[in-house]
Enzyme design. Structure first.
Site, PDB file in Angstrom:
ATOM      1  N   ARG A 165       0.815  -1.214   0.000  1.00 46.71           N
ATOM      2  CA  ARG A 165       0.000   0.000   0.000  1.00 46.71           C
ATOM      3  C   ARG A 165       0.855   1.273   0.000  1.00 46.71           C
ATOM      4  O   ARG A 165       0.497   2.271   0.619  1.00 46.71           O
ATOM      5  CB  ARG A 165      -0.978   0.018   1.181  1.00 46.71           C
ATOM      6  CG  ARG A 165      -1.937  -1.133   1.246  1.00 46.71           C
ATOM      7  CD  ARG A 165      -2.842  -1.219   0.010  1.00 46.71           C
ATOM      8  NE  ARG A 165      -3.542  -2.500   0.009  1.00 46.71           N
ATOM      9  CZ  ARG A 165      -3.095  -3.589  -0.615  1.00 46.71           C
ATOM     10  NH1 ARG A 165      -1.972  -3.544  -1.290  1.00 46.71           N
ATOM     11  NH2 ARG A 165      -3.783  -4.706  -0.578  1.00 46.71           N
ATOM     12  N   SER A 239     -10.899   0.956   3.796  1.00 46.55           N
ATOM     13  CA  SER A 239     -10.035   0.534   4.903  1.00 46.55           C
ATOM     14  C   SER A 239      -9.293   1.737   5.477  1.00 46.55           C
ATOM     15  O   SER A 239      -8.531   2.392   4.761  1.00 46.55           O
ATOM     16  CB  SER A 239      -9.027  -0.509   4.420  1.00 46.55           C
ATOM     17  OG  SER A 239      -9.696  -1.650   3.941  1.00 46.55           O
ATOM     18  N   GLU A 335      -4.212   4.084   6.743  1.00 47.67           N
ATOM     19  CA  GLU A 335      -4.072   4.018   5.292  1.00 47.67           C
ATOM     20  C   GLU A 335      -4.595   5.288   4.649  1.00 47.67           C
ATOM     21  O   GLU A 335      -4.165   5.704   3.580  1.00 47.67           O
ATOM     22  CB  GLU A 335      -4.821   2.794   4.750  1.00 47.67           C
ATOM     23  CG  GLU A 335      -4.575   2.502   3.299  1.00 47.67           C
ATOM     24  CD  GLU A 335      -5.165   1.181   2.853  1.00 47.67           C
ATOM     25  OE1 GLU A 335      -5.650   1.127   1.702  1.00 47.67           O
ATOM     26  OE2 GLU A 335      -5.155   0.211   3.633  1.00 47.67           O
TER      27      GLU A 335
END
Length: 339
Positions: A165, A239, A335
């Site tokens: 990510r 998320s 995130e």
């Protein structure tokens, strides 16, 4: 000429639905528009903020300076053989629309990434991934405008330094470039990846024994829709936290204390632990705190129940971080980008 709006409402430019007003706002539809926006910000001594679909951002405060929304669109075939195709895609294209475009044209490799919110330009920035597939596997290069020189520069796969990510655009090159176009190499020969998560089970439930890439996409859409709230109905940014990786020894020690703790071994001798499970074990799943909370079906997703402010959601994330750290000794990372 780009249109500069003052005191622009950002409600339609992000998915969390919290109140936010941009001091200045401009939509860009071309590389020349990007350069013009850079010039405007520079000549007026304004900070430059760049957004795509706004699906990975939380506004704690109103963004100062010039907020640039990337609207560069278009899908072009650059090269094609019997087995593969290279596509050049505008960074402002909606990611899921691009996935459906590829399936319509029998271009395969990103069907597992169906229904991920955001734009094509954001995809390599954070190396989006789901159900055993990551962008880096089909990514060839991207073209981005340097914010200082206004030159168009190309980054290949290796230069993007893809990680979990993340990419160079979230680390050493953060806020230095504006991505304009992204090139992908996709297969014209289906190679299904259905071993991860609940894809096989979902296909069985759908009565499909010989799945196509289109079937895989439908299964992924079904799974995501059942677990994740629709941002058009309830504000969220998907998320909110990354899945942490911890050393093998630390995982084994925690496993003795928490026998049901799931974990996935990584090549670097760490174990990836689902952040959603950790958060759920701390009692947050489905819990409401004022106007916000952790979603009832997926504790990893923080939601806006209607009137939450960005600071309120951020404060909840702080409480969650602390509870996971206190219970498991694991430091979660957000995130979502906090503005």
């Amino acid at each position: 000429m780009i249109e500069i709006k003052q005191q622009a409402d950002l409600k339609n430019y992000h998915t969390f639905g919290v109140p936010a007003i941009a001091e200045y706002l401009a939509e860009v539809h071309s590389i020349e528009d990007i350069r013009e926006a850079i010039d405007y910000a520079r000549s007026n001594n304004l900070k430059l903020n760049v957004f795509g679909g706004g699906s990975n951002v939380l506004f704690k405060t109103n963004p100062k300076g010039l907020t640039v929304v990337n609207k560069i669109t278009g899908v072009e075939v650059v090269r094609e053989t019997e087995k593969e195709v290279e596509l050049s895609v505008g960074a402002g294209e909606i990611w899921h629309d691009f996935v459906l475009y590829c399936l319509d044209h029998k271009y395969y490799g990103i069907e597992n990434l169906s229904l991920i919110p955001g734009t094509v330009g954001a995809a390599p920035m954070q190396n989006i991934g789901a159900y055993g597939v990551e962008i880096k596997e089909v990514f060839k290069h991207l073209d981005a405008v340097h914010r200082e020189t206004k030159e168009l520069e190309r980054f290949n796969n290796e230069e993007c330094q893809f990680g979990y990510r993340t990419s160079v655009f979230k680390t050493t090159q953060r806020d230095k470039y504006i991505i304009a176009r992204v090139n992908f190499v996709l297969s014209k020969v289906p190679e299904l990846n259905i071993s991860y998560g609940a894809i096989s089970q979902t296909l069985n439930e759908m009565g499909i024994s010989s799945p196509t890439p289109e079937d895989v996409s439908k299964a992924v859409i079904h799974i995501r829709s059942s677990k994740l709230p629709d941002p058009s109905k309830i504000g969220n940014a998907g998320s909110f936290f990354k899945n942490p990786s911890i050393p093998n020894e630390a995982y084994e020690k925690l496993k003795m204390q928490f026998p049901n703790m799931p974990g996935y071994s990584q090549p670097d001798e760490t174990v990836k632990v689902p952040a959603g499970w950790l958060i759920e074990q701390c009692g947050w799943k489905g819990k409401k705190v004022g106007n916000t909370g952790a979603h009832k079906n997926q504790a990893l997703v923080l939601v806006n129940y209607g009137n939450a402010k960005g600071q309120e959601i951020f404060d909840l994330s702080e409480q969650i971080l602390k509870s996971v750290r206190d219970k498991f000794g694991i430091n979660l990372e957000r995130e979502v980008n906090i503005i």
